[in-house]
Design an enzyme around this catalytic site. Structure first.
Site, PDB file in Angstrom:
ATOM      1  N   ARG A 139      -1.022  -5.097 -13.350  1.00  0.00           N
ATOM      2  CA  ARG A 139      -0.499  -5.775 -14.494  1.00  0.00           C
ATOM      3  C   ARG A 139       0.292  -6.931 -14.195  1.00  0.00           C
ATOM      4  NH1 ARG A 139       3.378  -2.976 -15.244  1.00  0.00           N
ATOM      5  NH2 ARG A 139       3.486  -1.336 -13.875  1.00  0.00           N
ATOM      6  N   TYR A 184      -8.273  -6.062 -16.084  1.00  0.00           N
ATOM      7  CA  TYR A 184      -7.500  -5.007 -15.148  1.00  0.00           C
ATOM      8  C   TYR A 184      -6.723  -4.135 -15.969  1.00  0.00           C
ATOM      9  CZ  TYR A 184      -6.661  -2.868 -10.737  1.00  0.00           C
ATOM     10  OH  TYR A 184      -6.455  -1.938  -9.723  1.00  0.00           O
ATOM     11  N   LYS A 198      -0.791   1.246 -21.584  1.00  0.00           N
ATOM     12  CA  LYS A 198       0.648   0.701 -21.902  1.00  0.00           C
ATOM     13  C   LYS A 198       0.731  -0.151 -23.071  1.00  0.00           C
ATOM     14  CE  LYS A 198       0.736   2.316 -17.904  1.00  0.00           C
ATOM     15  NZ  LYS A 198       1.700   2.927 -16.922  1.00  0.00           N
ATOM     16  N   HIS A 241       6.775   6.913 -20.496  1.00  0.00           N
ATOM     17  CA  HIS A 241       5.995   6.852 -19.340  1.00  0.00           C
ATOM     18  C   HIS A 241       6.202   7.894 -18.502  1.00  0.00           C
ATOM     19  CE1 HIS A 241       5.172   3.986 -15.479  1.00  0.00           C
ATOM     20  NE2 HIS A 241       3.966   4.706 -16.058  1.00  0.00           N
ATOM     21  N   SER A 280       5.846   3.008 -11.859  1.00  0.00           N
ATOM     22  CA  SER A 280       4.535   3.130 -11.394  1.00  0.00           C
ATOM     23  C   SER A 280       4.472   3.061  -9.947  1.00  0.00           C
ATOM     24  CB  SER A 280       4.117   1.692 -11.743  1.00  0.00           C
ATOM     25  OG  SER A 280       4.123   1.431 -13.189  1.00  0.00           O
ATOM     26  N   CYS A 308       4.971   5.860  -8.264  1.00  0.00           N
ATOM     27  CA  CYS A 308       5.878   6.582  -7.700  1.00  0.00           C
ATOM     28  C   CYS A 308       5.679   8.124  -7.618  1.00  0.00           C
ATOM     29  CB  CYS A 308       7.518   6.159  -8.210  1.00  0.00           C
ATOM     30  SG  CYS A 308       7.928   4.582  -7.796  1.00  0.00           S
ATOM     31  N   THR A 325       1.009  10.995 -10.826  1.00  0.00           N
ATOM     32  CA  THR A 325      -0.285  11.654 -10.624  1.00  0.00           C
ATOM     33  C   THR A 325      -0.083  12.995  -9.651  1.00  0.00           C
ATOM     34  OG1 THR A 325      -1.308   9.695 -11.214  1.00  0.00           O
ATOM     35  CG2 THR A 325      -2.708  11.108 -10.287  1.00  0.00           C
ATOM     36  N   ASN A 326       0.520  12.493  -8.748  1.00  0.00           N
ATOM     37  CA  ASN A 326       0.528  13.436  -7.518  1.00  0.00           C
ATOM     38  C   ASN A 326       1.357  14.885  -7.977  1.00  0.00           C
ATOM     39  OD1 ASN A 326      -0.565  12.975  -4.625  1.00  0.00           O
ATOM     40  ND2 ASN A 326      -0.123  11.116  -5.751  1.00  0.00           N
ATOM     41  N   ASP A 363       0.418  10.181 -16.731  1.00  0.00           N
ATOM     42  CA  ASP A 363       0.984   8.717 -16.992  1.00  0.00           C
ATOM     43  C   ASP A 363       1.901   8.569 -18.247  1.00  0.00           C
ATOM     44  OD1 ASP A 363       1.277   6.370 -15.652  1.00  0.00           O
ATOM     45  OD2 ASP A 363       0.210   5.592 -17.320  1.00  0.00           O
ATOM     46  N   ASN A 400      -3.114  -1.666  -4.952  1.00  0.00           N
ATOM     47  CA  ASN A 400      -3.374  -0.987  -6.181  1.00  0.00           C
ATOM     48  C   ASN A 400      -4.583  -0.453  -6.851  1.00  0.00           C
ATOM     49  OD1 ASN A 400      -1.932  -0.312  -8.826  1.00  0.00           O
ATOM     50  ND2 ASN A 400      -2.464  -2.317  -9.800  1.00  0.00           N
ATOM     51  N   SER A 401      -5.377  -0.222  -5.947  1.00  0.00           N
ATOM     52  CA  SER A 401      -6.864   0.253  -6.472  1.00  0.00           C
ATOM     53  C   SER A 401      -6.628   1.652  -6.890  1.00  0.00           C
ATOM     54  CB  SER A 401      -7.717   0.155  -4.990  1.00  0.00           C
ATOM     55  OG  SER A 401      -7.300   1.047  -4.151  1.00  0.00           O
ATOM     56  N   ARG A 402      -7.772   1.571  -7.698  1.00  0.00           N
ATOM     57  CA  ARG A 402      -7.506   3.004  -8.668  1.00  0.00           C
ATOM     58  C   ARG A 402      -8.938   3.718  -8.878  1.00  0.00           C
ATOM     59  NH1 ARG A 402      -2.020   3.408 -11.322  1.00  0.00           N
ATOM     60  NH2 ARG A 402      -1.050   1.797 -10.416  1.00  0.00           N
ATOM     61  N   GLY A 437       2.854  18.766  -2.123  1.00  0.00           N
ATOM     62  CA  GLY A 437       3.048  20.390  -2.728  1.00  0.00           C
ATOM     63  C   GLY A 437       4.157  20.839  -2.045  1.00  0.00           C
TER      64      GLY A 437
HETATM   65  P1  GTP Z   1       0.978   4.941 -11.759  1.00  0.00           P
HETATM   66  O1  GTP Z   1      -0.521   5.271 -11.961  1.00  0.00           O
HETATM   67  O2  GTP Z   1       1.073   3.522 -11.100  1.00  0.00           O
HETATM   68  O3  GTP Z   1       1.866   5.076 -12.774  1.00  0.00           O
HETATM   69  O4  GTP Z   1       1.725   5.743 -10.514  1.00  0.00           O
HETATM   70  P2  GTP Z   1       2.098   7.203 -10.242  1.00  0.00           P
HETATM   71  O5  GTP Z   1       3.587   7.253 -10.557  1.00  0.00           O
HETATM   72  O6  GTP Z   1       1.107   8.142 -10.798  1.00  0.00           O
HETATM   73  O7  GTP Z   1       1.843   7.417  -8.808  1.00  0.00           O
HETATM   74  P3  GTP Z   1       0.876   8.367  -7.781  1.00  0.00           P
HETATM   75  O8  GTP Z   1       1.099   9.623  -7.847  1.00  0.00           O
HETATM   76  O9  GTP Z   1      -0.378   7.644  -7.992  1.00  0.00           O
HETATM   77  O10 GTP Z   1       1.571   7.785  -6.334  1.00  0.00           O
HETATM   78  C1  GTP Z   1       1.629   6.800  -5.839  1.00  0.00           C
HETATM   79  C2  GTP Z   1       1.852   6.533  -4.359  1.00  0.00           C
HETATM   80  O11 GTP Z   1       2.803   7.455  -4.035  1.00  0.00           O
HETATM   81  C3  GTP Z   1       0.600   7.432  -3.433  1.00  0.00           C
HETATM   82  O12 GTP Z   1       0.171   6.608  -2.636  1.00  0.00           O
HETATM   83  C4  GTP Z   1       1.125   8.749  -3.304  1.00  0.00           C
HETATM   84  O13 GTP Z   1       0.410   8.808  -2.064  1.00  0.00           O
HETATM   85  C5  GTP Z   1       2.482   8.557  -3.054  1.00  0.00           C
HETATM   86  N1  GTP Z   1       3.356   9.842  -3.165  1.00  0.00           N
HETATM   87  C6  GTP Z   1       3.233  10.555  -4.568  1.00  0.00           C
HETATM   88  N2  GTP Z   1       4.212  11.649  -4.312  1.00  0.00           N
HETATM   89  C7  GTP Z   1       4.588  11.653  -3.157  1.00  0.00           C
HETATM   90  C8  GTP Z   1       5.517  12.342  -2.384  1.00  0.00           C
HETATM   91  O14 GTP Z   1       6.057  13.571  -2.865  1.00  0.00           O
HETATM   92  N3  GTP Z   1       5.876  11.923  -1.088  1.00  0.00           N
HETATM   93  C9  GTP Z   1       5.581  10.670  -0.560  1.00  0.00           C
HETATM   94  N4  GTP Z   1       5.956  10.564   0.568  1.00  0.00           N
HETATM   95  N5  GTP Z   1       4.568  10.010  -1.139  1.00  0.00           N
HETATM   96  C10 GTP Z   1       4.221  10.290  -2.474  1.00  0.00           C
HETATM   97  C1  SPV Z   2       1.223   1.741 -14.302  1.00  0.00           C
HETATM   98  O1  SPV Z   2       1.382   0.559 -13.532  1.00  0.00           O
HETATM   99  O2  SPV Z   2       2.248   2.558 -14.477  1.00  0.00           O
HETATM  100  C2  SPV Z   2      -0.177   2.418 -14.296  1.00  0.00           C
HETATM  101  C3  SPV Z   2      -1.426   1.307 -13.961  1.00  0.00           C
HETATM  102  O3  SPV Z   2      -0.312   3.444 -14.641  1.00  0.00           O
HETATM  103  S1  SPV Z   2      -1.909   0.228 -15.238  1.00  0.00           S
HETATM  104  O4  SPV Z   2      -2.649   1.026 -16.246  1.00  0.00           O
HETATM  105  O5  SPV Z   2      -2.394  -0.917 -14.691  1.00  0.00           O
HETATM  106  O6  SPV Z   2      -0.529  -0.056 -15.846  1.00  0.00           O
HETATM  107 MN    MN Z   3       1.867   4.371 -14.837  1.00  0.00          MN
END
Ligand code: GTP
Ligand code: SPV
Ligand code: MN
Length: 654
Positions: free
Chosen positions: A112, A262, A271, A291, A313, A315, A318-319, A338, A431-433, A562
């Site tokens: 972005r 992108y 967004k 968000h 983003s 942070c 998704t996890n 998201d 930032n690969s997805r 986890g």
């Molecule tokens: P956007 O899609 O950009 O909004 O990101 P997001 O908030 O969904 O983040 P995502 O869950 O994809 O995590 C981003 C990165 O943080 C990844 O590389 C994860 O492996 C890492 N991560 C996520 N949860 C944890 C955690 O609990 N501990 C640590 N150390 N890293 C984490």
């Molecule tokens: C973010 O950056 O918070 C994302 C990826 O979820 S994007 O769709 O590119 O905004």
């Molecule tokens: Mn996001």
């Protein structure tokens, strides 16, 4: 005209079905369906509502595409698009999985672009706060109506020459849900069409909703653009990085995006619509567009609660949304990863829907160890972007090292040979997805498409805070919780163009996504309590979490992923009203022994993990004050300043 249609098929090929048999054309080529002199090669013009037709006509006149293709959202159409993308070299198949593809972008178009994202209103202060004189505002970019018009005039005329314009009708939220909203995206990118099919409910039935209910839709115009010198640097990924601009006009429910293919720049339902335009609609209509991920958590006694969480983003949304709890007897189910749209029902219960239909998730770091549910989701019907690929037809990124069989060769996201342990650059772009259908997630919640939404019991805020901020704390009340959201800070990530790691204020994880003045956004959040009270409901509790605190050696102090179920367990106890907390100057933290730590593989230094260093927090409150003074000024609600004053005096007394 017939010639044009024949040309289209010559260029794009006759669509093939998945099994490889030639299929009939998707629809009778609409050679009689004229939109102001342009042939509609696919789709049914008769089915298009008049106001959509007017939008298409206007945009056709501006962008001058060769053809118009009205998308029906069918799988046949999808396969046709994927094949065309493959033939033009824009995507490559990944035979190791089922219907999975890899797109590699122009390396100048990978995230972005926040600095080129604007909101247009008559007056500047409708969009942004008034920063202190001489200070650069960081809470969004305003553009005047005049500059908005000229930004379009300088880029769009003729930008789709020689290309097809795709008409993509889509619903954010389940089609027909009272919480859903409709958009129509016009784009010259087949990658966008295929991605929108995954990320939204896309198809002809959406047109019918507009017609039948005569409802408004959000107008989304997107072009990958045409550089001024006419030279497209990477033919398989056309774009115009020099002139990228992403424009929003809330007053007209309008989004105009130029120059990037992108993610959030081009998949305009995400967004641009669901957050920026969405937050302005939400303010008008009295709800919240945030968000946030949404998850359901069931504890061993069978009670199930839903939680929403806002992290910036990359942070951890998704996890957390897909986590596999390590605490026995716990179950987490995913509603969204998201974006959350949240509204009080008639009983004063806050309810949330996930307006999206898929995940556009960060690839690096995702693995069978950290997020097995994501790994199981991405092996079917997925478009990967800017990851590395393997000689056995699979994908690779940082975190998947253990999946590589001996002898398998890796090609990095730039198309160069890459060797594990030898190459110095990352194999996948940070930032690969992956872009995958939500329905493929093995732990998708059975209520994820409930048109009424799921009841929210808690809201979490969080970010990457390497220092000073404890694993979890609870806000004392709603007003304090809104303050906690307003004071959020986090280390920058690769999700946008920021270089290097620095701690940045990111209130509510919405800094890049506010559709209107942040001060008014805070007032809107504060007003939710009264709204709930009037309906005799209960407000969700607010918490702050930080999985990313580091020790002296720079190592994460908490194992995360986890193991975060241990934090959810404590939060659930608090939601139930259990007395397992103790007060600190910043909020409630787990009382000694109330955070379950049994069977953890590594020893946790709990004292450090929960320490609230006075010098750190003195600096923190001063930094927050400076931030509010510099960035928010007179737009800051007095309640929020009041909360900061209270915190400051508590820290000083420590
Ligand atoms: P956007 O899609 O950009 O909004 O990101 P997001 O908030 O969904 O983040 P995502 O869950 O994809 O995590 C981003 C990165 O943080 C990844 O590389 C994860 O492996 C890492 N991560 C996520 N949860 C944890 C955690 O609990 N501990 C640590 N150390 N890293 C984490
Ligand atoms: C973010 O950056 O918070 C994302 C990826 O979820 S994007 O769709 O590119 O905004
Ligand atoms: Mn996001």
């Amino acid at each position: 005209m017939l010639l044009k249609v024949l040309n289209y098929f010559l260029k794009n090929g006759i669509p093939k079905t998945v099994s490889g048999h030639y299929a009939k054309p998707i629809a009778t080529p609409g050679i009689f369906n004229n939109i102001r002199g342009f042939s509609v090669v696919q789709g049914d013009v008769a089915r298009i509502p008049l106001k959509v037709k007017a939008f298409i006509e206007e945009s056709v006149a501006l962008c001058q595409p060769e053809n118009v293709h009205i998308c029906d959202g069918s799988e046949r159409e999808n396969q046709f698009m994927l094949k065309a993308l493959q033939e033009s070299g824009s995507i490559i198949p990944l035979p190791k999985y089922q219907n999975c593809w890899l797109a590699r972008t122009n390396p100048a178009d990978v995230a972005r672009v926040e600095s080129k994202t604007f909101i247009c209103t008559e007056k500047r202060e409708q969009t942004v706060c008034t920063p202190k004189p001489g200070v650069q505002g960081t809470l969004g970019n305003w553009i005047s109506p005049k500059d908005y018009e000229s930004a379009i005039k300088n880029r769009f005329p003729g930008c789709m020459k020689g290309r097809t314009m795709y008409v993509v009708p889509f619903s954010m939220g389940p089609v027909g849900s009272p919480l859903s909203k409709i958009g129509v995206e016009l784009t010259d990118s087949q990658y966008v069409v295929c991605s929108m099919k995954i990320m939204t409910r896309m198809g002809a039935n959406v047109m019918d909703v507009i017609s039948k209910k005569n409802i408004d839709f959000v107008k989304c115009l997107h072009s990958v653009g045409m550089p001024e010198n006419g030279k497209i640097a990477v033919p398989s990924w056309p774009c115009d990085p020099e002139r990228v601009i992403i424009l929003h006009k809330p007053e007209n429910n309008e989004i105009v995006s130029y120059g990037s293919g992108y993610g959030g720049n081009s998949l305009l339902g995400k967004k641009c619509f669901a957050l920026r335009i969405g937050s302005t609609i939400a303010q008008r209509e009295g709800w919240l567009a945030e968000h946030m991920l949404i998850l359901g958590v069931t504890c061993p006694n069978g009670t199930k609660k839903y939680i929403a969480a806002a992290f910036p983003s990359a942070c951890g949304k998704t996890n957390l949304a897909m986590m596999t709890p390590t605490l026995p007897g716990y179950k987490v189910e995913c509603i969204g990863d998201d974006i959350a749209w949240m509204k009080f029902d008639s009983h004063g219960q806050l309810r949330a829907i996930n307006p999206e239909n898929g995940f556009f998730g960060v690839a690096p770091g995702t693995s069978y160890e950290t997020n097995p549910n994501a790994m199981k989701t991405v092996v079917k019907d997925t478009i990967f972007t800017n990851v590395a690929y393997t000689s056995d037809g699979g994908v690779f990124w940082e975190g998947l090292e253990s999946t590589i069989q001996p002898g398998v060769k890796i090609t990095d996201w730039l198309g160069k040979p890459w060797e594990m342990g030898v190459s110095k650059t990352p194999a996948a772009h940070p930032n690969s997805r992956f872009c995958s259908p939500a329905s493929h997630c093995p732990i998708i919640d059975s209520n994820w498409e409930d048109p009424e939404g799921v009841p929210i019991s808690a809201i979490l805020f969080g970010g990457r805070r390497p220092q000073g901020v404890p694993l979890v704390y609870e806000a004392l009340n709603w007003e304090h919780g809104v303050f906690v959201g307003s004071a959020m800070r986090s280390e920058t990530t690769a999700a946008a163009e920021h270089k290097g790691k620095m701690i940045m204020n990111d209130p509510f994880a919405m800094r890049p996504f506010f559709g209107y003045n942040f001060g008014n956004y805070l007032k809107h959040w504060l007003s939710m309590e009264k709204r709930c009270e009037e309906l005799e409901g209960t407000m969700p509790k607010i918490f702050h979490v930080n999985w990313f605190r580091k020790d002296k050696d720079g190592k994460f102090m908490w194992p995360g992923f986890g193991e975060n179920s241990r934090v959810l367990d404590w939060i659930l106890n608090r939601i139930e009203g259990n007395d397992c907390h103790e007060q600190t100057p910043i909020g409630f933290v787990p009382a000694e022994g109330s955070l379950r730590l049994e069977n953890l593989e590594t020893k946790i230094n709990m004292k450090e993990l929960f320490s609230i260093p006075k010098d750190f927090w003195l600096k923190e409150v001063n930094d927050i004050q400076t931030y509010f003074d510099n960035q928010v000024g007179s737009d800051l609600p007095k309640e929020i300043q009041g909360q900061l004053d209270i915190l400051k005096s508590k820290i000083e007394k420590m």
